[in-house]
Design an enzyme around this catalytic site. Structure first.
Site, PDB file in Angstrom:
ATOM      1  N   ARG A 243       0.829  -1.215   0.000  1.00 58.60           N
ATOM      2  CA  ARG A 243       0.000   0.000   0.000  1.00 58.60           C
ATOM      3  C   ARG A 243       0.860   1.260   0.000  1.00 58.60           C
ATOM      4  O   ARG A 243       0.518   2.254  -0.655  1.00 58.60           O
ATOM      5  CB  ARG A 243      -0.948  -0.036   1.199  1.00 58.60           C
ATOM      6  CG  ARG A 243      -2.068  -1.030   1.014  1.00 58.60           C
ATOM      7  CD  ARG A 243      -2.816  -1.383   2.287  1.00 58.60           C
ATOM      8  NE  ARG A 243      -3.842  -2.382   1.977  1.00 58.60           N
ATOM      9  CZ  ARG A 243      -4.416  -3.177   2.858  1.00 58.60           C
ATOM     10  NH1 ARG A 243      -4.061  -3.106   4.142  1.00 58.60           N
ATOM     11  NH2 ARG A 243      -5.344  -4.037   2.483  1.00 58.60           N
ATOM     12  N   GLU A 364      -4.575  -3.106  -4.108  1.00 59.10           N
ATOM     13  CA  GLU A 364      -3.962  -3.254  -2.779  1.00 59.10           C
ATOM     14  C   GLU A 364      -4.969  -2.946  -1.665  1.00 59.10           C
ATOM     15  O   GLU A 364      -4.607  -2.508  -0.571  1.00 59.10           O
ATOM     16  CB  GLU A 364      -2.724  -2.351  -2.618  1.00 59.10           C
ATOM     17  CG  GLU A 364      -1.694  -2.458  -3.731  1.00 59.10           C
ATOM     18  CD  GLU A 364      -0.969  -3.793  -3.769  1.00 59.10           C
ATOM     19  OE1 GLU A 364      -1.647  -4.821  -3.584  1.00 59.10           O
ATOM     20  OE2 GLU A 364       0.240  -3.798  -3.983  1.00 59.10           O
TER      21      GLU A 364
END
Length: 383
Positions: A243, A364
């Site tokens: 992320r 993600e």
């Protein structure tokens, strides 16, 4: 526009080398790769010569041993040249880190040298056709058969699929919920592995996205990454770093769009004056720069928390991913508007940045799921 005052000398040198690579190897080709749907494996391997194939892998295992604070700097800088290739490299490095962190000695010896050199490319297989945001509901199964596991299922939206050689696959070895999930290392050549068609996408066209189909894939027990039942925890730890990588890529793409807007407005005239001298447009640019600086500060804070083992690191990574990807897309969209009709033309590269950054708000973990993670962290003590 990057805030560099808090960077160390080593980080400044890293940024300089990475920027040279992005501007020489990525930026001149980004539009053509997008239009031709070309995955430039040769260029990715050139990036690996700079150490960008194993950014977080420990030096004794062939990597650079860098920290997340270094990584977000790398991915932001790479994305100024091409967010799509920078995004793939973020995923590839997540795979390499997971094997380095959770693999045993034999697994590291088997896969890390190739991943660090990018002679072997990596992909991450969590999402399924019916299990995206609810990752713990995945249905791909890994049935134990003596000394082997037999994997059956379909993974969806897998970046690099078909071109990648190594796939970290999350599969169910136990009952329902996150505790019944394990992680496996699957190779492209394993019998029973096949791939769907290359998806036709809005952006990220410079890398393939396909289904990964597992039809009775037999794996020896040494393909299990970590222990049975630890797969979900391994996956989530990998995603914390992933992320941050995608958040940084959003910053880099938007930074490029803002820089191009400055040049465009300085070169264009309307009503007898340069556009850059119009206060209304200057205020728009100021807003864009301010928002990017705020997003960058949050990304770096989250990276520091992850490096330092902060118990709130997962929450901060979710905040950073949500805020930076929303901000990056918004800044790129406004940059397109500042270019007027030229921004809508592919040759200027702005519309490509907008298309590439749009998916960052989904992959993600969607930004809605990031809000769920943050909210859980805020309310946990009230349960």
């Amino acid at each position: 526009m990057s805030a560099v005052t808090t960077l160390t000398e080593d980080q400044l040198a890293l940024a300089e080398v990475t920027l040279d690579f992005a501007q020489e190897q990525l930026a001149p080709n980004a539009v053509a790769w997008d239009q031709d749907k070309h995955f430039p494996v040769d260029v990715i391997r050139r990036a690996a010569l700079l150490g960008l194939g194993g950014i977080y892998v420990r030096e004794e295992h062939g990597g650079c041993g860098l920290i997340r604070a270094d990584g977000v700097l790398v991915f932001e800088t790479l994305a100024t040249g091409c967010p799509s290739i920078a995004g793939y490299l973020s995923i590839h490095n997540m795979v390499a880190w997971m094997i380095d962190r959770y693999g045993d000695h034999a697994q590291r010896l088997r896969w890390l040298p190739g991943l660090c050199s990018a002679e072997t490319l990596g992909s991450y297989c969590l999402t399924e056709p019916g299990a995206g945001s609810d990752a713990a509901a995945l249905r791909t199964r890994a049935e134990r058969d003596g000394a082997q596991y037999v994997l059956t299922g379909v993974k969806q939206f897998i970046s690099g699929a078909g071109a990648s050689d190594v796939y970290i696959v999350l599969a169910r070895t136990g009952g329902i919920g996150s505790g019944g999930i394990s992680a496996f290392v699957v190779e492209r050549g394993d019998q029973g592995v096949s791939f769907g068609a290359n998806e036709r996408k809005m952006g990220w066209n410079a890398q393939p996205t396909r289904q990964v189909v597992l039809d009775g894939v037999r794996l020896s027990a040494d393909r299990l990454l970590g222990a049975e039942g630890e797969g979900f925890r391994i996956a989530m730890h990998g995603l914390n770093g992933g992320r941050l990588g995608i958040a940084a890529c959003s910053l880099g793409g938007a930074r490029s769009a803002l820089d191009r807007s400055l040049t465009h407005l300085a070169d264009r005239e309307a009503f007898g004056a340069r556009l850059i001298d119009a206060q209304a447009l200057q205020f728009r640019l100021a807003d864009m720069a301010t928002e990017l600086a705020a997003a960058r500060a949050l990304v770096r804070q989250a990276a520091g928390a992850l490096d330092g083992g902060d118990p709130q690191a997962a929450q901060l990574c979710a905040m950073a991913k949500r805020f930076a990807t929303d901000t990056g897309f918004s800044v790129a969209d406004r940059a397109l508007q500042l270019h007027g009709g030229y921004g809508y033309l592919s040759e200027y590269g702005i519309e490509k940045i907008v298309r590439d950054l749009r998916v960052h708000r989904i992959l993600e973990g969607t930004n809605e799921i990031m809000n769920v993670i943050v909210a859980r962290g805020l309310t946990e003590h009230l349960r």
